[in-house]
Design a protein around this motif. Structure first.
Motif, PDB file in Angstrom:
ATOM      1  N   ASP B  62     -20.591  -6.615   8.073  1.00 53.74           N
ATOM      2  CA  ASP B  62     -21.554  -6.218   7.036  1.00 53.74           C
ATOM      3  C   ASP B  62     -20.984  -5.181   6.092  1.00 53.74           C
ATOM      4  OD1 ASP B  62     -24.570  -6.467   9.073  1.00 53.74           O
ATOM      5  OD2 ASP B  62     -23.575  -7.889   7.731  1.00 53.74           O
ATOM      6  N   THR B  63     -20.012  -4.381   6.567  1.00 52.15           N
ATOM      7  CA  THR B  63     -19.487  -3.317   5.713  1.00 52.15           C
ATOM      8  C   THR B  63     -18.024  -3.534   5.338  1.00 52.15           C
ATOM      9  OG1 THR B  63     -19.001  -2.079   7.724  1.00 52.15           O
ATOM     10  CG2 THR B  63     -21.026  -1.506   6.562  1.00 52.15           C
ATOM     11  N   LEU B  64     -17.350  -4.460   6.006  1.00 55.61           N
ATOM     12  CA  LEU B  64     -15.920  -4.632   5.773  1.00 55.61           C
ATOM     13  C   LEU B  64     -15.639  -5.985   5.116  1.00 55.61           C
ATOM     14  CD1 LEU B  64     -13.522  -2.807   6.596  1.00 55.61           C
ATOM     15  CD2 LEU B  64     -13.242  -4.238   8.604  1.00 55.61           C
ATOM     16  N   SER B  65     -14.837  -5.973   4.075  1.00 53.96           N
ATOM     17  CA  SER B  65     -14.462  -7.230   3.422  1.00 53.96           C
ATOM     18  C   SER B  65     -12.997  -7.144   3.026  1.00 53.96           C
ATOM     19  CB  SER B  65     -15.338  -7.478   2.193  1.00 53.96           C
ATOM     20  OG  SER B  65     -15.178  -6.430   1.263  1.00 53.96           O
ATOM     21  N   PHE B  66     -12.435  -8.289   2.639  1.00 53.96           N
ATOM     22  CA  PHE B  66     -11.045  -8.276   2.193  1.00 53.96           C
ATOM     23  C   PHE B  66     -10.946  -9.005   0.873  1.00 53.96           C
ATOM     24  CE2 PHE B  66      -9.483 -12.594   2.487  1.00 53.96           C
ATOM     25  CZ  PHE B  66     -10.452 -13.206   3.269  1.00 53.96           C
ATOM     26  N   GLU B  67      -9.861  -8.707   0.157  1.00 52.13           N
ATOM     27  CA  GLU B  67      -9.602  -9.422  -1.086  1.00 52.13           C
ATOM     28  C   GLU B  67      -8.101  -9.581  -1.259  1.00 52.13           C
ATOM     29  OE1 GLU B  67     -11.425  -7.816  -4.614  1.00 52.13           O
ATOM     30  OE2 GLU B  67     -10.220  -9.106  -5.922  1.00 52.13           O
ATOM     31  N   LYS B  90      -6.153  -6.108  -0.015  1.00 52.73           N
ATOM     32  CA  LYS B  90      -6.793  -4.896   0.490  1.00 52.73           C
ATOM     33  C   LYS B  90      -7.981  -5.194   1.381  1.00 52.73           C
ATOM     34  CE  LYS B  90     -10.026  -4.389  -3.354  1.00 52.73           C
ATOM     35  NZ  LYS B  90     -10.650  -3.527  -4.345  1.00 52.73           N
ATOM     36  N   LEU B  91      -8.301  -4.186   2.205  1.00 52.18           N
ATOM     37  CA  LEU B  91      -9.517  -4.180   2.991  1.00 52.18           C
ATOM     38  C   LEU B  91     -10.457  -3.189   2.319  1.00 52.18           C
ATOM     39  CD1 LEU B  91      -7.936  -4.023   6.554  1.00 52.18           C
ATOM     40  CD2 LEU B  91      -9.333  -5.892   5.653  1.00 52.18           C
ATOM     41  N   THR B  92     -11.723  -3.563   2.208  1.00 55.79           N
ATOM     42  CA  THR B  92     -12.707  -2.696   1.563  1.00 55.79           C
ATOM     43  C   THR B  92     -13.833  -2.407   2.522  1.00 55.79           C
ATOM     44  OG1 THR B  92     -12.220  -3.660  -0.605  1.00 55.79           O
ATOM     45  CG2 THR B  92     -14.313  -2.500  -0.389  1.00 55.79           C
ATOM     46  N   ASN B  97     -23.496   4.472  -0.964  1.00 55.58           N
ATOM     47  CA  ASN B  97     -22.836   4.750  -2.233  1.00 55.58           C
ATOM     48  C   ASN B  97     -21.338   5.005  -2.082  1.00 55.58           C
ATOM     49  OD1 ASN B  97     -25.278   4.559  -3.617  1.00 55.58           O
ATOM     50  ND2 ASN B  97     -25.756   6.702  -3.240  1.00 55.58           N
ATOM     51  N   TRP B  98     -20.802   4.776  -0.879  1.00 54.28           N
ATOM     52  CA  TRP B  98     -19.387   5.020  -0.646  1.00 54.28           C
ATOM     53  C   TRP B  98     -18.611   3.709  -0.573  1.00 54.28           C
ATOM     54  CZ3 TRP B  98     -17.244   9.814  -0.487  1.00 54.28           C
ATOM     55  CH2 TRP B  98     -18.133  10.891  -0.351  1.00 54.28           C
ATOM     56  N   GLN B  99     -17.366   3.767  -1.040  1.00 54.85           N
ATOM     57  CA  GLN B  99     -16.469   2.632  -0.892  1.00 54.85           C
ATOM     58  C   GLN B  99     -15.069   3.154  -0.617  1.00 54.85           C
ATOM     59  OE1 GLN B  99     -16.597  -0.486  -3.905  1.00 54.85           O
ATOM     60  NE2 GLN B  99     -14.383  -0.777  -3.766  1.00 54.85           N
ATOM     61  N   ALA B 100     -14.388   2.546   0.364  1.00 52.67           N
ATOM     62  CA  ALA B 100     -13.000   2.901   0.630  1.00 52.67           C
ATOM     63  C   ALA B 100     -12.184   1.627   0.580  1.00 52.67           C
ATOM     64  CB  ALA B 100     -12.869   3.551   2.005  1.00 52.67           C
ATOM     65  N   ASP B 101     -10.970   1.715  -0.002  1.00 53.06           N
ATOM     66  CA  ASP B 101     -10.076   0.565  -0.093  1.00 53.06           C
ATOM     67  C   ASP B 101      -8.731   0.949   0.482  1.00 53.06           C
ATOM     68  OD1 ASP B 101     -11.778   0.464  -2.920  1.00 53.06           O
ATOM     69  OD2 ASP B 101     -11.490  -1.506  -2.025  1.00 53.06           O
ATOM     70  N   LEU B 102      -8.147   0.033   1.250  1.00 52.24           N
ATOM     71  CA  LEU B 102      -6.820   0.269   1.818  1.00 52.24           C
ATOM     72  C   LEU B 102      -5.970  -0.957   1.574  1.00 52.24           C
ATOM     73  CD1 LEU B 102      -4.945   2.010   3.652  1.00 52.24           C
ATOM     74  CD2 LEU B 102      -5.863   0.724   5.590  1.00 52.24           C
ATOM     75  N   GLY B 103      -4.807  -0.741   0.932  1.00 50.11           N
ATOM     76  CA  GLY B 103      -3.919  -1.868   0.672  1.00 50.11           C
ATOM     77  C   GLY B 103      -3.491  -1.859  -0.787  1.00 50.11           C
ATOM     78  N   TYR B 104      -3.082  -3.024  -1.274  1.00 49.69           N
ATOM     79  CA  TYR B 104      -2.671  -3.151  -2.671  1.00 49.69           C
ATOM     80  C   TYR B 104      -3.894  -3.393  -3.538  1.00 49.69           C
ATOM     81  CZ  TYR B 104       2.260  -3.531  -1.462  1.00 49.69           C
ATOM     82  OH  TYR B 104       3.528  -3.272  -1.020  1.00 49.69           O
ATOM     83  N   ASP B 105      -3.929  -2.739  -4.685  1.00 49.70           N
ATOM     84  CA  ASP B 105      -5.056  -2.962  -5.590  1.00 49.70           C
ATOM     85  C   ASP B 105      -4.591  -2.817  -7.027  1.00 49.70           C
ATOM     86  OD1 ASP B 105      -8.552  -1.817  -5.484  1.00 49.70           O
ATOM     87  OD2 ASP B 105      -7.614  -3.601  -6.344  1.00 49.70           O
ATOM     88  N   LEU B 136       1.402  -4.650 -11.746  1.00 47.73           N
ATOM     89  CA  LEU B 136       1.907  -4.920 -10.400  1.00 47.73           C
ATOM     90  C   LEU B 136       0.963  -4.225  -9.422  1.00 47.73           C
ATOM     91  CD1 LEU B 136       5.739  -4.206 -10.786  1.00 47.73           C
ATOM     92  CD2 LEU B 136       4.613  -6.434 -10.740  1.00 47.73           C
ATOM     93  N   GLY B 137       0.752  -4.823  -8.262  1.00 48.52           N
ATOM     94  CA  GLY B 137      -0.136  -4.221  -7.279  1.00 48.52           C
ATOM     95  C   GLY B 137       0.360  -2.849  -6.851  1.00 48.52           C
ATOM     96  N   GLN B 138      -0.576  -1.940  -6.585  1.00 51.24           N
ATOM     97  CA  GLN B 138      -0.222  -0.582  -6.171  1.00 51.24           C
ATOM     98  C   GLN B 138      -0.762  -0.327  -4.770  1.00 51.24           C
ATOM     99  OE1 GLN B 138       1.570   2.066  -7.606  1.00 51.24           O
ATOM    100  NE2 GLN B 138       1.198   2.929  -5.582  1.00 51.24           N
ATOM    101  N   PRO B 139       0.124   0.017  -3.807  1.00 45.75           N
ATOM    102  CA  PRO B 139      -0.372   0.369  -2.479  1.00 45.75           C
ATOM    103  C   PRO B 139      -1.145   1.679  -2.547  1.00 45.75           C
ATOM    104  CG  PRO B 139       2.018   0.046  -2.469  1.00 45.75           C
ATOM    105  CD  PRO B 139       1.591   0.103  -3.889  1.00 45.75           C
ATOM    106  N   MET B 140      -2.284   1.731  -1.878  1.00 47.58           N
ATOM    107  CA  MET B 140      -3.092   2.933  -1.996  1.00 47.58           C
ATOM    108  C   MET B 140      -4.142   3.017  -0.907  1.00 47.58           C
ATOM    109  SD  MET B 140      -5.883   1.936  -4.951  1.00 47.58           S
ATOM    110  CE  MET B 140      -4.720   1.504  -6.225  1.00 47.58           C
ATOM    111  N   PHE B 141      -4.646   4.237  -0.730  1.00 45.66           N
ATOM    112  CA  PHE B 141      -5.903   4.452  -0.067  1.00 45.66           C
ATOM    113  C   PHE B 141      -6.811   5.055  -1.128  1.00 45.66           C
ATOM    114  CE2 PHE B 141      -9.137   5.241   2.863  1.00 45.66           C
ATOM    115  CZ  PHE B 141      -9.630   6.522   2.647  1.00 45.66           C
TER     116      PHE B 141
END
Lengths: 260, 392
Positions: B62-67, B90-92, B97-105, B136-141
Motif C-alpha cells: 500500500d505504501t511501496l511502489s517501484f518505477e 527507484k523504489l518509492t 504527505n511524505w514521500q521517499a525515493d531510493l534509486g535512480y531518478d 541521465l538518471g541520477q542515483p539518490m535518496f
C-alpha cells in the motif's frame, strides 16, 4: 351580461393558466443550478475514458483515465492521464476549474520529468483534433455563463426544457449554447453550439445516463459530438465511475504527476 | 555503472514478483536514430543507432511502489559503442504527505525553454539531445514533504554521472576532440563524492516559485586543453549553487525567470539567468493550428571572455501544433549571440505516423564567424537527426 362574464372568466382563466405555466418552468439560472445539483455528489471519482475520433475517413481511438475531485464552493479538480496512443502514455493534465472560467492547468511530461503550468487561454481550440474544444471539456460551472431563457419544447417526440445561455469568459468559440434537459433528471440530453456567426455549428448528444448514490447522482456515459459542417464525429465513452481513485492531495499541482 | 546492478536487479525482481501483479504496467519504445552531418568534415557523415526504452511501474504494498525507465542504445553502422542508462530505477515509499525515493531518478527544475540554469540534479543526456532537455538518471535518496500549495525536497546523491562525449562516435565541434578518459575531478573522492540538494517550491495564485540550493560536484565541466595531446579533457569542480525560478501565468502569457548564483570552491563566483515570455497566440492562421511564441534572454556574468556558451544570447522560438489526429507539431528556435553575432538554430518536426509509430526529425545548424565566439568551432557541424520509434 352573461357573455361578458363568460369572456372575462375565460380571459381570467387564460391568465391563471399562463401564470401557472410560468411558475412551473422557473427561471433558467435555477433550472441549471438544479441540473448541476443533480449530478454533484460523487466527491472523488475515477473513470476510464475512450475517445473515438472520426475525421475525414480516418478513425483514431484515444484512451485515458479521468480522476475528478468535487471541491465545495469551487470548481472541480480533474486529472487526465493518457494511455493510448502509446507515444503519449503517461502524459497527464491537471485542471483546477474556476467558477469564473479562468481555469488553471498543469502538464506533466514523464519523459523529461517536467511539470509545467500552461496557459488555458486557447479555449476554442480543438482537443487533439477532435470535435471537442477545450472549453467543451472543461467542467460545467453555472457561474461561467449568463442565462437568457428557458422554455418547454419537444425534442424527438420527448418533452424537454430548453435553456439558452452565453459564455461570460473570454476566448470562447460560441455566441451561445442551447441545452435540452430531461424534465425528470434535469440532465442535458442534447446541446447545440452556435459559433460566433450565430450558426448552429455542433451538436452534442448525451446518453447512457446512470444514477449513482442513493440520492440520484446522474452521469452520462456516452457523449457524441457531431460537426454539422463537415460531418466529423467524436464519441466519448466513460466506464462506470469508481469512488476514491486517488487521495484528495493528489489533485494539487505538486503531487498530480504521481497519479497513473 | 557501479552500484547499478544490485538496484536494477532488485527492481527486476520486484517487477517479476507476483505481489500486486495486477497493478504492474509495462510500456516503452524501440527505435532507430540516424544522425547525418550535412557538411564534410572529420569523421563519419552518418551515424545510425538502435535505441530502446522500457518503462514499468507497479505497487508492491500500500505504501511501496517501484518505477523503471531503462534506456539502451547500440550502434548499427559501426560508429561508437553501446550504452545503457537507468533514467529511473527507484523504489518509492509514500504515506500521508511524505514521500521517499531510493534509486535512480530524473528530476526537472526550471521554467524556461531555451536553457534551464537551475536544473542541476541530473547530468544532461548529451548524446541524444543537444538542447539539454534530456537527462541521465541520477542515483539518490530523496525525501519530500507536500504541503497544500508548497513542498520541500531534500536530496542525497552518492554518485556523479559524467557528461558523455565519445560513446556514439559523433563529432562535437569544440575545435579539438574531447578525451573523456582523461576526465579529472577537483574532489579527491572523484565521482564518489556525495552531493546534496534542497528545494522549496510552491504556488500562490498565478505565481509558481522555487528556491533551491546545491552543494557538490558541478555538473558542467570545465574543458581543459592539453596542448601536447591536442585534446580537451573535462574537469569537474566542486561548488555550491543557489537558484530561484519563477513563473507567472497571465492568461495567454507566461512570464518566466530562472537565476543562479554559483560559488565554485576554487574560482570566482558568478551568476547566470534566463528569463522571458511564452505567449499562446492561438489560431493565427485561421485553420485550427495553435501557435505559441517564445522569447528569452540568456545571460552569464562571466561575460564574453568566459566559458559560458550563452553569456548574452537572445532566444526566439515558435511552436505550431497542427491539432490533427497525429499530434503533429513543428518547433523552430534560434539562439543569437548578441556579443559575437553567432547563431545556433533548430527546426524540429514531431508526429505520429500510425497508432504505434512516431517520427521526430530535427535539423540543428550553427553559424558563427567570430573566432572569439565559443560557438565558432561548432560551425560546420550542422546535423540532421531522424528518429523513428515503435511505441508499445
Amino acid at each position: 351580461m352573461l357573455k361578458t362574464a363568460i369572456r372575462l372568466t375565460t380571459i381570467a382563466l387564460a391568465f391563471a393558466a399562463t401564470a401557472a405555466l410560468a411558475g412551473d418552468v422557473q427561471d433558467p439560472t435555477s433550472v441549471m443550478n438544479k441540473s448541476r445539483d443533480m449530478r454533484k455528489g460523487l466527491t472523488n471519482s475515477v473513470s476510464d475514458v475512450v475517445m473515438t475520433i472520426k475525421s475525414g475517413g480516418q478513425t483514431v481511438k484515444r484512451e485515458m483515465r479521468q480522476y475528478v475531485l468535487e471541491v465545495p464552493r469551487d470548481g472541480n479538480r480533474t486529472i487526465n492521464v493518457f494511455s493510448k496512443p502509446a507515444d503519449v502514455n503517461g502524459v497527464s493534465v491537471l485542471t483546477h476549474s474556476a467558477l469564473n472560467g479562468n481555469d488553471k492547468q498543469w502538464l506533466n511530461l514523464p519523459s523529461v520529468g517536467r511539470v509545467k503550468r500552461i496557459s488555458s487561454s486557447n479555449r476554442s481550440g480543438a482537443f487533439v483534433g477532435s470535435e471537442f474544444a477545450y472549453e467543451d471539456l472543461a467542467s460545467f460551472e453555472t457561474e461561467k455563463y449568463s442565462y437568457e431563457g428557458v422554455e418547454r419544447q419537444s425534442l424527438g417526440g420527448k418533452q424537454v426544457l430548453a435553456v439558452t445561455y452565453t459564455p461570460k469568459y473570454s476566448g470562447s468559440g460560441y455566441s451561445r449554447l442551447r441545452s435540452f434537459l430531461d424534465t425528470t433528471t434535469y440532465q442535458p440530453v442534447e446541446i447545440h453550439y452556435f459559433n460566433r456567426r450565430g450558426e448552429h455549428a455542433k451538436t452534442l448528444k448525451l446518453s447512457k445516463y446512470k444514477s449513482y448514490g442513493s440520492g440520484g447522482i446522474w452521469r452520462p456515459h456516452r457523449l457524441v459530438m457531431s460537426n454539422k459542417r463537415n460531418g466529423n464525429v467524436t464519441q466519448i465513452d466513460f466506464s462506470t465511475f469508481r469512488a476514491n481513485g486517488t487521495a484528495a492531495g493528489s489533485f494539487n499541482s505538486n503531487q498530480f504527476a504521481r497519479v497513473k | 555503472m557501479r552500484g547499478t546492478t544490485p538496484i536494477v536487479a532488485a527492481l527486476f525482481w520486484a517487477a517479476a514478483s507476483p505481489v500486486k501483479g495486477q497493478d504492474i504496467s509495462v510500456s516503452g519504445y524501440v527505435g532507430t536514430q540516424t544522425l547525418h552531418f550535412t557538411q564534410d568534415g572529420l569523421g563519419a557523415d552518418t551515424i545510425n543507432r538502435l535505441n530502446a526504452e522500457i518503462q514499468a511501474r507497479g505497487a508492491l504494498t500500500d505504501t511501496l511502489s517501484f518505477e523503471l525507465r531503462l534506456f539502451g542504445s547500440t550502434p548499427l553502422n559501426g560508429q561508437g559503442g553501446d550504452y545503457f542508462d537507468p533514467r529511473v530505477a527507484k523504489l518509492t515509499w509514500q504515506a500521508g504527505n511524505w514521500q521517499a525515493d531510493l534509486g535512480y531518478d530524473t528530476v526537472y527544475w526550471g521554467v524556461a525553454e531555451s536553457q534551464n540554469v537551475v536544473n542541476i540534479i541530473n547530468q544532461r543526456e548529451q548524446i541524444l539531445d543537444l538542447q539539454g532537455d534530456l537527462a541521465l538518471g541520477q542515483p539518490m535518496f530523496a525525501l519530500r514533504y507536500f504541503g497544500p500549495s508548497w513542498s520541500i525536497e531534500g536530496y542525497v546523491m552518492p554518485q556523479f554521472r559524467e557528461l558523455e562525449y565519445g560513446i556514439d562516435g559523433r563529432r562535437w565541434g569544440f575545435g579539438f576532440p574531447v578525451d573523456q578518459s582523461a576526465a579529472t575531478f577537483e574532489s579527491p573522492d572523484g565521482d564518489d563524492h556525495v552531493d546534496y540538494a534542497l528545494r522549496f517550491a510552491g504556488s500562490v495564485g498565478n505565481l509558481e516559485y522555487g528556491l533551491s540550493a546545491f552543494d557538490g560536484t558541478l555538473r558542467r565541466p570545465v574543458l581543459v586543453l592539453d596542448t601536447t595531446a591536442g585534446t580537451l579533457s573535462p574537469h569537474y569542480v566542486q561548488g555550491k549553487q543557489y537558484g530561484i525560478d519563477l513563473q507567472y501565468t497571465a492568461g495567454a502569457t507566461l512570464f518566466k525567470f530562472e537565476g543562479i548564483h554559483v560559488n565554485p570552491d576554487s574560482s570566482a563566483a558568478y551568476e547566470a539567468a534566463v528569463y522571458g515570455i511564452e505567449n499562446v497566440l492561438g489560431d493565427v492562421f485561421g485553420n485550427g493550428w495553435e501557435t505559441t511564441v517564445f522569447a528569452e534572454h540568456n545571460w552569464d556574468s562571466r561575460g564574453v571572455s568566459g566559458p559560458a556558451i550563452f553569456q548574452n544570447d537572445l532566444f526566439l522560438g515558435a511552436r505550431i501544433n497542427f491539432a490533427n489526429l497525429l499530434d503533429s507539431q513543428l518547433t523552430v528556435g534560434a539562439m543569437y549571440d548578441l556579443d559575437n553575432g553567432g547563431l545556433l538554430g533548430s527546426v524540429e518536426f514531431d508526429t505520429r505516423l500510425t497508432d504505434q509509430v512516431s517520427l521526430n526529425a530535427e535539423y540543428t545548424f550553427v553559424s558563427a564567424d567570430n573566432p572569439d565566439d565559443t560557438l565558432f568551432s561548432a560551425s560546420g557541424f550542422d546535423q540532421l537527426k531522424v528518429q523513428l520509434e515503435w511505441n508499445f
